[in-house]
Design a protein around this motif. Structure first.
Motif, PDB file in Angstrom:
ATOM      1  N   ASN A  67       0.830  -1.209   0.000  1.00 35.22           N
ATOM      2  CA  ASN A  67       0.000   0.000   0.000  1.00 35.22           C
ATOM      3  C   ASN A  67       0.865   1.260   0.000  1.00 35.22           C
ATOM      4  OD1 ASN A  67      -2.241  -1.643   0.056  1.00 35.22           O
ATOM      5  ND2 ASN A  67      -2.625  -1.363   2.238  1.00 35.22           N
ATOM      6  N   ALA A  68       1.935   1.251   0.793  1.00 33.88           N
ATOM      7  CA  ALA A  68       2.833   2.398   0.841  1.00 33.88           C
ATOM      8  C   ALA A  68       3.519   2.623  -0.502  1.00 33.88           C
ATOM      9  CB  ALA A  68       3.875   2.204   1.944  1.00 33.88           C
ATOM     10  N   ALA A  69       3.919   1.528  -1.160  1.00 39.63           N
ATOM     11  CA  ALA A  69       4.553   1.644  -2.479  1.00 39.63           C
ATOM     12  C   ALA A  69       3.589   2.262  -3.483  1.00 39.63           C
ATOM     13  CB  ALA A  69       5.025   0.270  -2.965  1.00 39.63           C
ATOM     14  N   TYR A  70       2.352   1.808  -3.466  1.00 39.61           N
ATOM     15  CA  TYR A  70       1.351   2.341  -4.392  1.00 39.61           C
ATOM     16  C   TYR A  70       1.126   3.834  -4.151  1.00 39.61           C
ATOM     17  CZ  TYR A  70      -0.181  -2.097  -6.439  1.00 39.61           C
ATOM     18  OH  TYR A  70      -0.246  -3.265  -7.145  1.00 39.61           O
ATOM     19  N   MET A  71       1.034   4.211  -2.882  1.00 34.30           N
ATOM     20  CA  MET A  71       0.784   5.618  -2.571  1.00 34.30           C
ATOM     21  C   MET A  71       1.986   6.491  -2.923  1.00 34.30           C
ATOM     22  SD  MET A  71      -2.286   5.629  -1.911  1.00 34.30           S
ATOM     23  CE  MET A  71      -2.398   7.372  -1.653  1.00 34.30           C
ATOM     24  N   LEU A  72       3.188   6.011  -2.625  1.00 35.21           N
ATOM     25  CA  LEU A  72       4.382   6.779  -2.984  1.00 35.21           C
ATOM     26  C   LEU A  72       4.514   6.932  -4.486  1.00 35.21           C
ATOM     27  CD1 LEU A  72       7.254   5.584  -0.610  1.00 35.21           C
ATOM     28  CD2 LEU A  72       6.201   7.842  -0.740  1.00 35.21           C
ATOM     29  N   ALA A  73       4.185   5.865  -5.226  1.00 33.65           N
ATOM     30  CA  ALA A  73       4.283   5.915  -6.685  1.00 33.65           C
ATOM     31  C   ALA A  73       3.346   6.962  -7.276  1.00 33.65           C
ATOM     32  CB  ALA A  73       3.986   4.544  -7.287  1.00 33.65           C
ATOM     33  N   LEU A  74       2.284   7.274  -6.571  1.00 37.99           N
ATOM     34  CA  LEU A  74       1.355   8.314  -7.024  1.00 37.99           C
ATOM     35  C   LEU A  74       1.707   9.674  -6.440  1.00 37.99           C
ATOM     36  CD1 LEU A  74      -1.213   9.217  -8.491  1.00 37.99           C
ATOM     37  CD2 LEU A  74      -2.496   8.539  -6.451  1.00 37.99           C
ATOM     38  N   LEU A  75       1.998   9.729  -5.143  1.00 42.67           N
ATOM     39  CA  LEU A  75       2.174  11.019  -4.475  1.00 42.67           C
ATOM     40  C   LEU A  75       3.469  11.735  -4.850  1.00 42.67           C
ATOM     41  CD1 LEU A  75       0.770  10.196  -0.928  1.00 42.67           C
ATOM     42  CD2 LEU A  75      -0.351  11.406  -2.809  1.00 42.67           C
ATOM     43  N   ILE A  76       4.546  11.001  -5.058  1.00 46.23           N
ATOM     44  CA  ILE A  76       5.822  11.652  -5.381  1.00 46.23           C
ATOM     45  C   ILE A  76       5.739  12.400  -6.714  1.00 46.23           C
ATOM     46  CG2 ILE A  76       8.248  11.242  -5.991  1.00 46.23           C
ATOM     47  CD1 ILE A  76       8.228   9.113  -3.754  1.00 46.23           C
ATOM     48  N   PRO A  77       5.339  11.752  -7.815  1.00 41.71           N
ATOM     49  CA  PRO A  77       5.272  12.526  -9.062  1.00 41.71           C
ATOM     50  C   PRO A  77       4.177  13.595  -9.036  1.00 41.71           C
ATOM     51  CG  PRO A  77       4.423  10.321  -9.429  1.00 41.71           C
ATOM     52  CD  PRO A  77       5.021  10.343  -8.050  1.00 41.71           C
ATOM     53  N   ALA A  78       3.085  13.327  -8.333  1.00 41.29           N
ATOM     54  CA  ALA A  78       2.022  14.339  -8.246  1.00 41.29           C
ATOM     55  C   ALA A  78       2.517  15.568  -7.487  1.00 41.29           C
ATOM     56  CB  ALA A  78       0.786  13.749  -7.568  1.00 41.29           C
ATOM     57  N   ALA A  79       3.242  15.363  -6.400  1.00 43.70           N
ATOM     58  CA  ALA A  79       3.776  16.493  -5.638  1.00 43.70           C
ATOM     59  C   ALA A  79       4.823  17.261  -6.438  1.00 43.70           C
ATOM     60  CB  ALA A  79       4.374  15.996  -4.319  1.00 43.70           C
ATOM     61  N   LEU A  80       5.687  16.539  -7.135  1.00 46.98           N
ATOM     62  CA  LEU A  80       6.714  17.216  -7.928  1.00 46.98           C
ATOM     63  C   LEU A  80       6.107  17.983  -9.105  1.00 46.98           C
ATOM     64  CD1 LEU A  80       9.544  14.554  -7.772  1.00 46.98           C
ATOM     65  CD2 LEU A  80       9.537  16.817  -6.716  1.00 46.98           C
ATOM     66  N   MET A  81       5.104  17.400  -9.740  1.00 42.40           N
ATOM     67  CA  MET A  81       4.425  18.125 -10.824  1.00 42.40           C
ATOM     68  C   MET A  81       3.673  19.327 -10.267  1.00 42.40           C
ATOM     69  SD  MET A  81       4.905  17.372 -13.931  1.00 42.40           S
ATOM     70  CE  MET A  81       3.546  18.310 -14.573  1.00 42.40           C
ATOM     71  N   LEU A 109       4.342  23.171 -11.399  1.00 40.98           N
ATOM     72  CA  LEU A 109       3.285  24.045 -11.918  1.00 40.98           C
ATOM     73  C   LEU A 109       3.115  25.302 -11.054  1.00 40.98           C
ATOM     74  CD1 LEU A 109       0.710  21.325 -13.000  1.00 40.98           C
ATOM     75  CD2 LEU A 109       2.172  22.723 -14.478  1.00 40.98           C
ATOM     76  N   ILE A 110       3.231  25.149  -9.748  1.00 36.07           N
ATOM     77  CA  ILE A 110       3.148  26.310  -8.860  1.00 36.07           C
ATOM     78  C   ILE A 110       4.324  27.247  -9.118  1.00 36.07           C
ATOM     79  CG2 ILE A 110       3.361  27.053  -6.449  1.00 36.07           C
ATOM     80  CD1 ILE A 110       1.617  24.578  -5.747  1.00 36.07           C
ATOM     81  N   SER A 111       5.521  26.688  -9.251  1.00 37.65           N
ATOM     82  CA  SER A 111       6.683  27.540  -9.504  1.00 37.65           C
ATOM     83  C   SER A 111       6.545  28.273 -10.836  1.00 37.65           C
ATOM     84  CB  SER A 111       7.981  26.731  -9.462  1.00 37.65           C
ATOM     85  OG  SER A 111       8.075  25.866 -10.565  1.00 37.65           O
ATOM     86  N   GLN A 112       5.907  27.631 -11.800  1.00 39.70           N
ATOM     87  CA  GLN A 112       5.727  28.264 -13.105  1.00 39.70           C
ATOM     88  C   GLN A 112       4.626  29.322 -13.072  1.00 39.70           C
ATOM     89  OE1 GLN A 112       4.974  25.568 -16.349  1.00 39.70           O
ATOM     90  NE2 GLN A 112       4.430  27.212 -17.753  1.00 39.70           N
ATOM     91  N   TYR A 113       3.443  28.949 -12.618  1.00 39.54           N
ATOM     92  CA  TYR A 113       2.292  29.829 -12.753  1.00 39.54           C
ATOM     93  C   TYR A 113       2.115  30.814 -11.596  1.00 39.54           C
ATOM     94  CZ  TYR A 113       1.067  27.050 -16.772  1.00 39.54           C
ATOM     95  OH  TYR A 113       1.091  26.426 -17.989  1.00 39.54           O
ATOM     96  N   VAL A 114       2.687  30.517 -10.437  1.00 41.74           N
ATOM     97  CA  VAL A 114       2.561  31.436  -9.310  1.00 41.74           C
ATOM     98  C   VAL A 114       3.810  32.305  -9.169  1.00 41.74           C
ATOM     99  CG1 VAL A 114       2.270  31.601  -6.796  1.00 41.74           C
ATOM    100  CG2 VAL A 114       0.958  29.909  -8.101  1.00 41.74           C
ATOM    101  N   PHE A 115       4.987  31.680  -9.309  1.00 43.89           N
ATOM    102  CA  PHE A 115       6.230  32.407  -9.080  1.00 43.89           C
ATOM    103  C   PHE A 115       6.949  32.827 -10.357  1.00 43.89           C
ATOM    104  CE2 PHE A 115       5.673  29.722  -5.254  1.00 43.89           C
ATOM    105  CZ  PHE A 115       5.438  30.749  -4.356  1.00 43.89           C
TER     106      PHE A 115
END
Length: 165
Positions: free
Chosen positions: A8-22, A26-32
């Motif tokens: 379960n942790a592997a599945y969540m990390l596989a989703l959360l890491i790229p989602a957080a980095l993306m 996007l925040i650095s691009q469109y906000v900053f």
């Protein structure tokens, strides 16, 4: 940690890491206003693929079981790792450790007059870090987080596949 908790942790990390980095990109691009260079875009593509693969893995886990899901999570972790390797190369270019691509620039904005958008677009160099923290650029942070995250997903999946004695 039980094998199921590791999976379960592997599945969540596989989703959360790229989602957080993306999300951060996007925040650095469109906000900053930190517009991506060409090599920054190259780092985003594997993260997008990893998000899709991780979502499919979660879907496969609920529908068919763990075999298809585990394969998709491994592919997602591989994509995250590839983004990290691209980030390592990009960071090396920024730190002038090696020669990079010198014609990096961003594309024009969508909508309006395309020629005006191209002419007004700022040129973003790949060999100059737009932002750093403690001397580490965004590409460097992508490498550190992505490589660590990909290894963690593989380790957690390996732990989940061990049989208890």
């Amino acid at each position: 940690m039980t094998p199921q908790q590791s999976r379960n942790a592997a599945y969540m990390l596989a989703l959360l890491i790229p989602a957080a980095l993306m999300g951060g990109a996007l925040i650095s691009q469109y906000v900053f206003g930190l517009y991506p260079c060409e090599m920054c875009w190259w780092q985003r593509y594997p993260h997008i693929a990893a998000i899709v693969l991780a979502l499919l893995a979660l879907l496969a886990l609920t529908m068919r079981g763990s075999r298809a899901g585990d394969l998709l999570v491994r592919l997602a972790a591989l994509a995250v790792g590839i983004s990290g390797l691209i980030g390592a190369f990009h960071a090396g270019v920024e730190y002038h450790w090696w020669e990079g691509i010198t014609t990096c620039s961003r594309t024009g904005e969508v909508g309006g007059d395309p020629l005006a958008a191209i002419m007004d677009a700022p040129v973003i160099r790949c060999d100059v870090a737009q932002w750093t923290l403690f001397g580490v650029s965004l590409a460097g942070f992508n490498f550190l987080i992505s490589a660590t995250g990909a290894l963690a997903v593989f380790a957690l999946l390996g732990r989940s596949n061990r049989r208890t004695a």
